[in-house]
Scaffold this motif. Structure first.
Motif, PDB file in Angstrom:
ATOM      1  N   GLU A 129       0.825  -1.200   0.000  1.00 14.42           N
ATOM      2  CA  GLU A 129       0.000   0.000   0.000  1.00 14.42           C
ATOM      3  C   GLU A 129       0.870   1.264   0.000  1.00 14.42           C
ATOM      4  O   GLU A 129       0.539   2.267  -0.647  1.00 14.42           O
ATOM      5  CB  GLU A 129      -0.924   0.013   1.222  1.00 14.42           C
ATOM      6  CG  GLU A 129      -1.949  -1.101   1.234  1.00 14.42           C
ATOM      7  CD  GLU A 129      -1.440  -2.375   1.895  1.00 14.42           C
ATOM      8  OE1 GLU A 129      -0.202  -2.511   2.025  1.00 14.42           O
ATOM      9  OE2 GLU A 129      -2.267  -3.216   2.284  1.00 14.42           O
ATOM     10  N   PHE A 130       1.977   1.196   0.727  1.00 10.32           N
ATOM     11  CA  PHE A 130       2.877   2.352   0.803  1.00 10.32           C
ATOM     12  C   PHE A 130       3.457   2.667  -0.571  1.00 10.32           C
ATOM     13  O   PHE A 130       3.511   3.835  -0.984  1.00 10.32           O
ATOM     14  CB  PHE A 130       4.007   2.067   1.798  1.00 10.32           C
ATOM     15  CG  PHE A 130       5.028   3.163   1.878  1.00 10.32           C
ATOM     16  CD1 PHE A 130       4.790   4.297   2.640  1.00 10.32           C
ATOM     17  CD2 PHE A 130       6.237   3.072   1.176  1.00 10.32           C
ATOM     18  CE1 PHE A 130       5.737   5.322   2.703  1.00 10.32           C
ATOM     19  CE2 PHE A 130       7.173   4.086   1.232  1.00 10.32           C
ATOM     20  CZ  PHE A 130       6.915   5.215   2.002  1.00 10.32           C
ATOM     21  N   ALA A 133       0.743   4.174  -2.847  1.00  3.63           N
ATOM     22  CA  ALA A 133       0.503   5.582  -2.533  1.00  3.63           C
ATOM     23  C   ALA A 133       1.633   6.454  -3.066  1.00  3.63           C
ATOM     24  O   ALA A 133       1.406   7.560  -3.574  1.00  3.63           O
ATOM     25  CB  ALA A 133       0.356   5.764  -1.024  1.00  3.63           C
ATOM     26  N   LYS A 134       2.838   5.951  -2.956  1.00  2.00           N
ATOM     27  CA  LYS A 134       4.015   6.694  -3.438  1.00  2.00           C
ATOM     28  C   LYS A 134       3.936   6.905  -4.947  1.00  2.00           C
ATOM     29  O   LYS A 134       4.224   8.007  -5.450  1.00  2.00           O
ATOM     30  CB  LYS A 134       5.274   5.902  -3.068  1.00  2.00           C
ATOM     31  CG  LYS A 134       6.583   6.581  -3.453  1.00  2.00           C
ATOM     32  CD  LYS A 134       7.759   5.712  -2.992  1.00  2.00           C
ATOM     33  CE  LYS A 134       9.082   6.321  -3.418  1.00  2.00           C
ATOM     34  NZ  LYS A 134      10.226   5.449  -2.998  1.00  2.00           N
ATOM     35  N   ASN A 162      -5.449   1.298   3.251  1.00  2.00           N
ATOM     36  CA  ASN A 162      -4.122   1.719   3.699  1.00  2.00           C
ATOM     37  C   ASN A 162      -3.458   2.645   2.689  1.00  2.00           C
ATOM     38  O   ASN A 162      -2.710   3.559   3.058  1.00  2.00           O
ATOM     39  CB  ASN A 162      -3.239   0.495   3.951  1.00  2.00           C
ATOM     40  CG  ASN A 162      -3.746  -0.349   5.116  1.00  2.00           C
ATOM     41  OD1 ASN A 162      -4.311   0.178   6.068  1.00  2.00           O
ATOM     42  ND2 ASN A 162      -3.552  -1.653   5.032  1.00  2.00           N
ATOM     43  N   ASP A 165      -4.779   6.191   3.138  1.00  2.80           N
ATOM     44  CA  ASP A 165      -4.232   6.802   4.364  1.00  2.80           C
ATOM     45  C   ASP A 165      -2.808   7.305   4.132  1.00  2.80           C
ATOM     46  O   ASP A 165      -2.455   8.414   4.563  1.00  2.80           O
ATOM     47  CB  ASP A 165      -4.242   5.787   5.506  1.00  2.80           C
ATOM     48  CG  ASP A 165      -5.649   5.503   6.019  1.00  2.80           C
ATOM     49  OD1 ASP A 165      -6.529   6.352   5.806  1.00  2.80           O
ATOM     50  OD2 ASP A 165      -5.857   4.426   6.613  1.00  2.80           O
ATOM     51  N   ALA A 166      -2.006   6.488   3.450  1.00  6.05           N
ATOM     52  CA  ALA A 166      -0.620   6.887   3.169  1.00  6.05           C
ATOM     53  C   ALA A 166      -0.581   8.083   2.226  1.00  6.05           C
ATOM     54  O   ALA A 166       0.229   9.005   2.391  1.00  6.05           O
ATOM     55  CB  ALA A 166       0.152   5.711   2.572  1.00  6.05           C
ATOM     56  N   GLU A 169      -1.656  11.306   4.110  1.00  9.68           N
ATOM     57  CA  GLU A 169      -0.586  11.843   4.959  1.00  9.68           C
ATOM     58  C   GLU A 169       0.386  12.688   4.139  1.00  9.68           C
ATOM     59  O   GLU A 169       0.846  13.740   4.587  1.00  9.68           O
ATOM     60  CB  GLU A 169       0.156  10.690   5.631  1.00  9.68           C
ATOM     61  CG  GLU A 169      -0.651  10.014   6.739  1.00  9.68           C
ATOM     62  CD  GLU A 169       0.108   8.845   7.360  1.00  9.68           C
ATOM     63  OE1 GLU A 169       1.283   8.641   6.962  1.00  9.68           O
ATOM     64  OE2 GLU A 169      -0.463   8.152   8.213  1.00  9.68           O
ATOM     65  N   ARG A 170       0.703  12.230   2.938  1.00 13.74           N
ATOM     66  CA  ARG A 170       1.607  12.987   2.070  1.00 13.74           C
ATOM     67  C   ARG A 170       1.006  14.346   1.701  1.00 13.74           C
ATOM     68  O   ARG A 170       1.701  15.360   1.668  1.00 13.74           O
ATOM     69  CB  ARG A 170       1.905  12.188   0.796  1.00 13.74           C
ATOM     70  CG  ARG A 170       2.817  10.988   1.006  1.00 13.74           C
ATOM     71  CD  ARG A 170       2.948  10.186  -0.282  1.00 13.74           C
ATOM     72  NE  ARG A 170       3.912   9.101  -0.117  1.00 13.74           N
ATOM     73  CZ  ARG A 170       5.219   9.197  -0.390  1.00 13.74           C
ATOM     74  NH1 ARG A 170       5.697  10.351  -0.841  1.00 13.74           N
ATOM     75  NH2 ARG A 170       6.018   8.172  -0.222  1.00 13.74           N
TER      76      ARG A 170
END
Length: 588
Positions: A129-130, A133-134, A162, A165-166, A169-170
């Motif tokens: 997920e990270f 998102a990236k 997830n 959410d990531a 945050e960014r």
């Protein structure tokens, strides 16, 4: 002269190659189509002197064209008076390859709603997920819209929770989200409705299987078709405008269509069972009765699903009534005399309630931006469901509305894309305000409003800078527009017309009305050419195909198969017209 003729021929040949490239984009032709022997023969017959059109030359043009069109789209989004609303979806093909589609929805400088694919490509490991998102954030930065986002709509896949959410945050790190991201995540409405509908279909699974087998039995031979036709004629009074059809197992809507048509012919099936001893799968009277009840229950689900899957779905302002209708119908069926229907409705209501509890306020915000509805529709819908809690719910929505509006006032000129558009809000003559306040009716708008009684509305201009009252106060105090006179009002055009009187509010309207409550539009990516992804999504997409998908969308929008689209369908059904007739005029 020979040199000039040679140059002319070369120019013609280059133009022919460009035309070939555009034909490939528009019609989903294979990139090597113009090298097919059959085409070469046609080309030589029409013009023996014409040079061959090569795949290499066509793809070279498509590549350059993609770069120029991408830059053009970036410029359009940078000039947009609205923030960008995203939809994101991903699929896993039979060969386990995964694909993602990121689409931007925004109001352009002409105040028309656009939906453009930003990225469609195969995912590469790692699939966390990270990392997802990236990559999404990197894509947004490449398009220059990472600080201009409003919302993202996702389905219920566990990876998405997830991932959003990531990503959130960014974005919060750069203070680029309204309300600190409270309105950022939108769960796909079509996804939750599909889950709820599956609950009801499980109840009649046996009857559904009998209907499938009955239709398959009739369609299996010409003799049976003739016998069934005789049964239809003997029964009489059957609407035969639609033939029997089987569902395709790819979605509940095809099952609903099969049920709806099968119900029309149920008495003919009874007749066939009496005349054909080999026909053993006819549903019983009790089973047909239950199928009818389920079909009635699913009617509003089908209506909103059909509505959302259109090539150009309407803006957010009418979703609240559609969803309230579903809530009311589920509430009524909790008291159904059939215990099984009652139990099923209770389970469906519980699932629907979880979604509606999270997002009903956002649906309502869109409704308030319709000057024909404002708070009156939400008041009426809540009063139908529970008069005792109606006032409390409306106050909750009103408080949220004022809070979000205050955020837009605080943001002020932080979004440079709005500065030029709204700087002249002060110092405008009252005569100009009066002209700008007149709503505009657009013939292109697909929304159709029922005729309701009400007083004519006063469109007298007001000075938004008056002490003690905000733009929002003035907007809400004005009488709702008479749907008699504004049946085809283009809501976005209304806010374009009134952007000088209501600079902050019109910007807020752009953003809210751009929200997509479904990722269904992304699904149509898989309908624009079977050579890209076949019916069950098993074909591999090359980077070349992904470029073609984006170009097709940028030039021609989302196109579905003809049988899936009914552009003439009204968004207001007959019973919803009854609802509209009960709405009070705010000026009364």
């Amino acid at each position: 002269m020979v040199g000039q003729a040679s140059n002319l021929r070369q120019d013609d040949h280059n133009h022919a190659q460009e035309m070939a490239a555009m034909a490939i984009i528009e019609h989903d032709l294979p990139c090597s189509f113009f090298e097919f022997e059959g085409w070469r023969q046609v080309q030589q017959y029409v013009n023996p002197d014409s040079g061959p059109i090569t795949t290499k030359a066509v793809m070279s043009f498509i590549g350059k064209f993609y770069v120029s069109q991408k830059e053009n789209l970036k410029q359009i989004m940078s000039k947009s008076p609205s923030r960008i609303c995203l939809t994101f979806d991903h699929w896993t093909a039979i060969d386990t390859e995964q694909y993602v589609c990121l689409t931007a929805h925004f109001v352009d400088e002409n105040w028309k709603l656009n939906s453009k694919i930003l990225s469609f490509h195969k995912m590469v490991p790692p699939y966390s997920e990270f990392e997802l998102a990236k990559r999404v954030h990197k894509c947004l930065k490449a398009w220059g819209i990472d600080k201009k986002l409003f919302s993202i709509t996702l389905d219920s896949a566990s990876m998405n929770d997830n991932m959003k959410d990531a990503l959130k945050e960014r974005l919060i790190l750069h203070n680029s989200l309204i309300c600190n991201g409270d309105l950022f995540h939108i769960r796909c409405c079509a996804d939750i409705l599909n889950t709820i509908v599956q609950e009801s279909l499980e109840l009649i699974s046996t009857a559904l299987q009998k209907i499938r087998e009955s239709i398959r039995y009739v369609k299996k031979s010409k003799v049976r078709k003739i016998d069934f036709k005789h049964c239809v004629e003997q029964v009489g009074g059957i609407d035969t405008s639609m033939d029997l059809r089987l569902d395709d197992y790819t979605g509940w809507r095809s099952t609903y269509a099969m049920m709806e048509i099968g119900i029309r012919y149920r008495h003919a099936f009874f007749g066939l069972a009496l005349n054909d001893s080999n026909y053993k799968c006819c549903p019983s009277n009790e089973e047909w009765k239950r199928v009818v009840e389920i079909c009635n229950l699913l009617e509003p689900f089908e209506a909103i699903a059909n509505w959302m899957s259109r090539t150009s779905p309407p803006t957010l302002n009418m979703y609240f009534m559609k969803m309230s209708k579903i809530e009311l119908l589920l509430e009524e069926n909790v008291m159904n005399v059939d215990p099984m229907i009652q139990d099923m409705a209770r389970r469906m209501k519980e699932k629907f309630g979880k979604y509606w509890g999270d997002y009903s306020v956002i649906f309502a915000l869109g409704t308030i931006f319709d000057p024909r509805l404002k708070f009156e529709l939400t008041k009426y819908c809540y009063s139908l469901l529970d008069p005792e809690t109606c006032h409390e719910k409306v106050e909750t929505i009103k408080n949220k509305f004022y809070f979000v509006y205050s955020q837009y006032k605080d943001f002020g000129s932080s979004s440079s894309c709005h500065d030029i558009e709204f700087k002249s809000s002060l110092g405008v003559s009252m005569s100009m305000l009066t002209v700008l306040n007149q709503p505009t009716v657009s013939a292109r708008n697909e929304e159709s409003f029922t005729e309701v009684s009400g007083d004519n509305n006063d469109f007298k201009g007001r000075d938004g800078a008056s002490v003690g009252k905000s733009e929002l106060d003035y907007y809400l105090e004005e009488a709702i527009l008479d749907p008699h006179s504004f049946q085809e009002l283009d809501v976005l055009d209304y806010w374009k017309t009134n952007r000088i009187r209501f600079p902050h509010l019109s910007r807020m309207a752009c953003d809210i009305l751009s929200i997509r409550f479904t990722t269904v539009a992304n699904e149509s990516v898989f309908s624009i050419g079977s050579r890209f992804l076949e019916k069950y999504r098993s074909t591999f997409l090359s980077p070349k195909d992904q470029v073609l998908i984006c170009l097709r969308n940028w030039l021609y929008g989302f196109k579905h198969n003809e049988e899936e689209i009914d552009d003439d369908i009204n968004i207001i059904s007959d019973d919803e017209e009854d609802w509209m007739m009960h709405l009070p005029n705010q000026g009364d």
